[in-house]
Every structure is written in structure tokens, then in C-alpha cells.
Design a protein around this motif. Structure first.
Motif, PDB file in Angstrom:
ATOM      1  N   VAL A  39      79.391  95.489 -10.985  1.00 26.17           N
ATOM      2  CA  VAL A  39      80.993  95.820 -10.670  1.00 26.17           C
ATOM      3  C   VAL A  39      81.209  96.722 -12.110  1.00 26.17           C
ATOM      4  N   ALA A  40      80.641  96.347 -13.078  1.00 25.86           N
ATOM      5  CA  ALA A  40      81.109  96.925 -14.344  1.00 25.86           C
ATOM      6  C   ALA A  40      80.428  98.456 -14.307  1.00 25.86           C
ATOM      7  N   TRP A  41      79.365  98.519 -13.827  1.00 18.31           N
ATOM      8  CA  TRP A  41      78.616  99.710 -13.400  1.00 18.31           C
ATOM      9  C   TRP A  41      79.440 100.743 -12.630  1.00 18.31           C
ATOM     10  N   GLU A  42      80.052 100.216 -11.504  1.00 20.01           N
ATOM     11  CA  GLU A  42      80.843 100.958 -10.669  1.00 20.01           C
ATOM     12  C   GLU A  42      82.038 101.426 -11.311  1.00 20.01           C
ATOM     13  N   MET A  43      82.820 100.631 -12.134  1.00 19.03           N
ATOM     14  CA  MET A  43      83.967 101.040 -12.712  1.00 19.03           C
ATOM     15  C   MET A  43      83.635 102.100 -13.917  1.00 19.03           C
ATOM     16  N   TYR A  44      82.370 101.943 -14.489  1.00 17.03           N
ATOM     17  CA  TYR A  44      81.828 102.915 -15.423  1.00 17.03           C
ATOM     18  C   TYR A  44      81.696 104.381 -14.607  1.00 17.03           C
ATOM     19  N   LEU A  45      80.856 104.270 -13.779  1.00 20.57           N
ATOM     20  CA  LEU A  45      80.659 105.473 -12.850  1.00 20.57           C
ATOM     21  C   LEU A  45      81.662 106.298 -12.475  1.00 20.57           C
ATOM     22  N   PHE A  50      91.433  99.920 -13.595  1.00 21.68           N
ATOM     23  CA  PHE A  50      92.383  98.684 -13.538  1.00 21.68           C
ATOM     24  C   PHE A  50      91.790  98.127 -12.301  1.00 21.68           C
ATOM     25  N   VAL A  51      91.257  98.694 -11.188  1.00 30.08           N
ATOM     26  CA  VAL A  51      90.656  98.001 -10.155  1.00 30.08           C
ATOM     27  C   VAL A  51      89.212  97.999 -10.026  1.00 30.08           C
ATOM     28  N   PRO A  52      88.496  96.611 -10.294  1.00 33.51           N
ATOM     29  CA  PRO A  52      87.099  96.600 -10.255  1.00 33.51           C
ATOM     30  C   PRO A  52      86.527  96.723  -8.893  1.00 33.51           C
ATOM     31  N   THR A  53      85.547  97.194  -8.530  1.00 36.88           N
ATOM     32  CA  THR A  53      84.963  97.631  -7.203  1.00 36.88           C
ATOM     33  C   THR A  53      83.478  96.973  -7.204  1.00 36.88           C
ATOM     34  N   MET A  54      83.087  96.508  -6.068  1.00 33.47           N
ATOM     35  CA  MET A  54      81.776  96.318  -5.690  1.00 33.47           C
ATOM     36  C   MET A  54      81.208  96.927  -4.424  1.00 33.47           C
ATOM     37  N   ASN A  55      80.125  97.756  -4.326  1.00 31.96           N
ATOM     38  CA  ASN A  55      80.006  98.409  -3.270  1.00 31.96           C
ATOM     39  C   ASN A  55      81.053  99.414  -2.801  1.00 31.96           C
ATOM     40  N   PHE A  67      84.456  93.133 -17.550  1.00 32.24           N
ATOM     41  CA  PHE A  67      84.024  94.346 -17.121  1.00 32.24           C
ATOM     42  C   PHE A  67      84.646  95.375 -17.918  1.00 32.24           C
ATOM     43  N   TRP A  68      85.682  95.381 -18.533  1.00 30.91           N
ATOM     44  CA  TRP A  68      86.350  96.245 -19.395  1.00 30.91           C
ATOM     45  C   TRP A  68      85.623  96.358 -20.740  1.00 30.91           C
TER      46      TRP A  68
END
Length: 220
Positions: A39-45, A50-55, A67-68
Motif C-alpha cells: 500500500v505504501a509503495w502504491e501511494m509512493y509510486l 490522501f487515499v491509500p490504494t492496494m492493487n 503509510f505517510w
């Protein structure tokens, strides 16, 4: 004889050694550590703040503070597991320091107790395990202890700023680790009534089966 300043640093050096051992010999623990780093990687990428994502779908089961902080560490030190572990090291160190302050607040005349607290915390089995995992527990614990310290300060001095600080720390705890899909404290009563209405039952009857549950505040 070990100097006092170095002796005070020993629990934190012990914690750092635990993290180094975990990095060297333990893989990431599925499913939680791998999920949170994903999740942190997708937010970074994707630059999602403001909205965490997974897949690449919204991930709203957990609050975003961890994650922040991981993304902030990656922006400073580069993307790596070690950089993510720095967040956990900082949170775990805060837990040791804040617990020591709590002991000094509760037992101001017992310096012997305060001097033992860092090792009692760092040497406990639960702390040793969770202080090396990329989870929400250490962040949440630090926020809860900080809120408790502020509430104790308000109870003893009557300083309203201490109450404000307590509210801020409790709010940070919500962002740090309280599950968003559960109703904490007083909200649990309203949540049970709402669920009963959705199920087509009488609210009073459904609530009577769950009288003990609203008094609990489930954490992550």
C-alpha cells in the motif's frame, strides 16, 4: 562503570540491534507486512497522498499515518525495507521514552522505578516482537501513552492546553491505528442500532444482545 548518558542509551541501542537482526535474518511477514508495504509503495509510486490504494483500488481498512511516514522516509532515504523500518524504530523509541515519562509522572519520588522502565519495556516479549514488525501497533501505542500523559497533566494542574494535547493525541491515534470499520466507545451504541435497522430488527432488541460491546474500544 558505564557513564549515565551511555546507560540511558543502551535500551535504544538494544532496539536498534533487534531491527538490524530482523533486517538481516527475517523476511517480510505475510500477509500484514507485505500488504502494508504494498500500500505504501502504491501511494509512493502514484503520488496518492490522501487515499491509500492496494492493487490500485482504494484501501480503506486501515488509516493512512503509517503509510505517510513510510513514504516520507522513502523520499528522504530512498525506497528500501530498511528505510521503512526507521519509522518503526522511531515509534518504538517513543514508546520507551514516553513510558519512562509516565513512570516519572506516576511515581515522582521513585527514580529507581523510572530507571528500570526502559529495560522492562525493551525486554518484554510483546515489545521485542512488535518493535521489529512493520505494523500499526507501535505508532498507536505511542499515541495512547502520549494522550494518557496529557490527561494526567490536565488532572493534576487543570491546564486546559493539556486537555487539548490529549485530544490531539487521541485524534492522531485514530489516524495511526484505530480500525475504521468498527465503532469505538460511545459510537458503538449508535452503530448497533444502525445495524439493527438495516437488518429489519427492532433497535432495542438488537441492542440488548450487545450491551457489553459498546463499552469496548477495539484497536487494530
Amino acid at each position: 562503570m558505564i557513564p549515565t548518558r551511555i546507560e540511558r542509551l543502551l535500551p535504544y541501542l538494544f532496539l536498534l540491534a533487534l531491527l538490524c537482526i530482523a533486517l538481516a535474518f527475517r523476511p517480510l511477514l505475510p500477509v500484514d507486512e507485505t500488504r502494508y508495504l504494498s500500500v505504501a509503495w502504491e501511494m509512493y509510486l502514484g503520488g496518492h497522498v490522501f487515499v491509500p490504494t492496494m492493487n490500485f483500488a482504494p484501501y480503506l481498512q486501515k488509516p493512512p499515518l503509517l503509510f505517510w511516514l513510510i513514504d516520507l522516509s522513502w523520499n528522504i532515504f530512498g525506497v528500501s525495507r530498511a528505510a521503512a523500518m526507521l519509522v518503526i524504530f522511531a515509534a518504538s523509541s517513543l514508546v520507551i521514552w514516553l513510558t519512562t515519562l509516565l513512570a516519572k509522572t506516576l511515581f515522582p519520588e521513585r527514580q529507581d522505578i523510572a530507571s528500570r522502565i526502559p529495560w522492562l519495556v525493551a525486554g518484554s516479549t510483546v515489545f521485542v516482537i512488535y518493535s521489529t514488525l512493520i505494523l500499526f501497533d507501535m505508532l498507536l501505542t505511542a499515541c495512547v501513552v502520549a494522550a494518557l500523559l496529557s490527561l494526567l497533566g490536565f488532572a493534576r494542574t487543570g491546564n486546559r492546553w493539556q486537555a487539548v494535547l490529549a485530544g490531539l493525541f487521541i485524534g492522531t491515534a485514530v489516524v495511526a491505528g484505530l480500525r475504521q470499520d468498527r465503532q469505538p466507545l460511545a459510537g458503538g451504541a449508535g452503530g448497533s442500532v444502525h445495524r439493527a435497522r438495516r437488518a429489519g430488527q427492532r433497535p432495542g432488541r438488537a441492542h440488548s444482545h450487545r450491551r457489553a460491546r459498546p463499552t469496548l474500544s477495539p484497536l487494530a
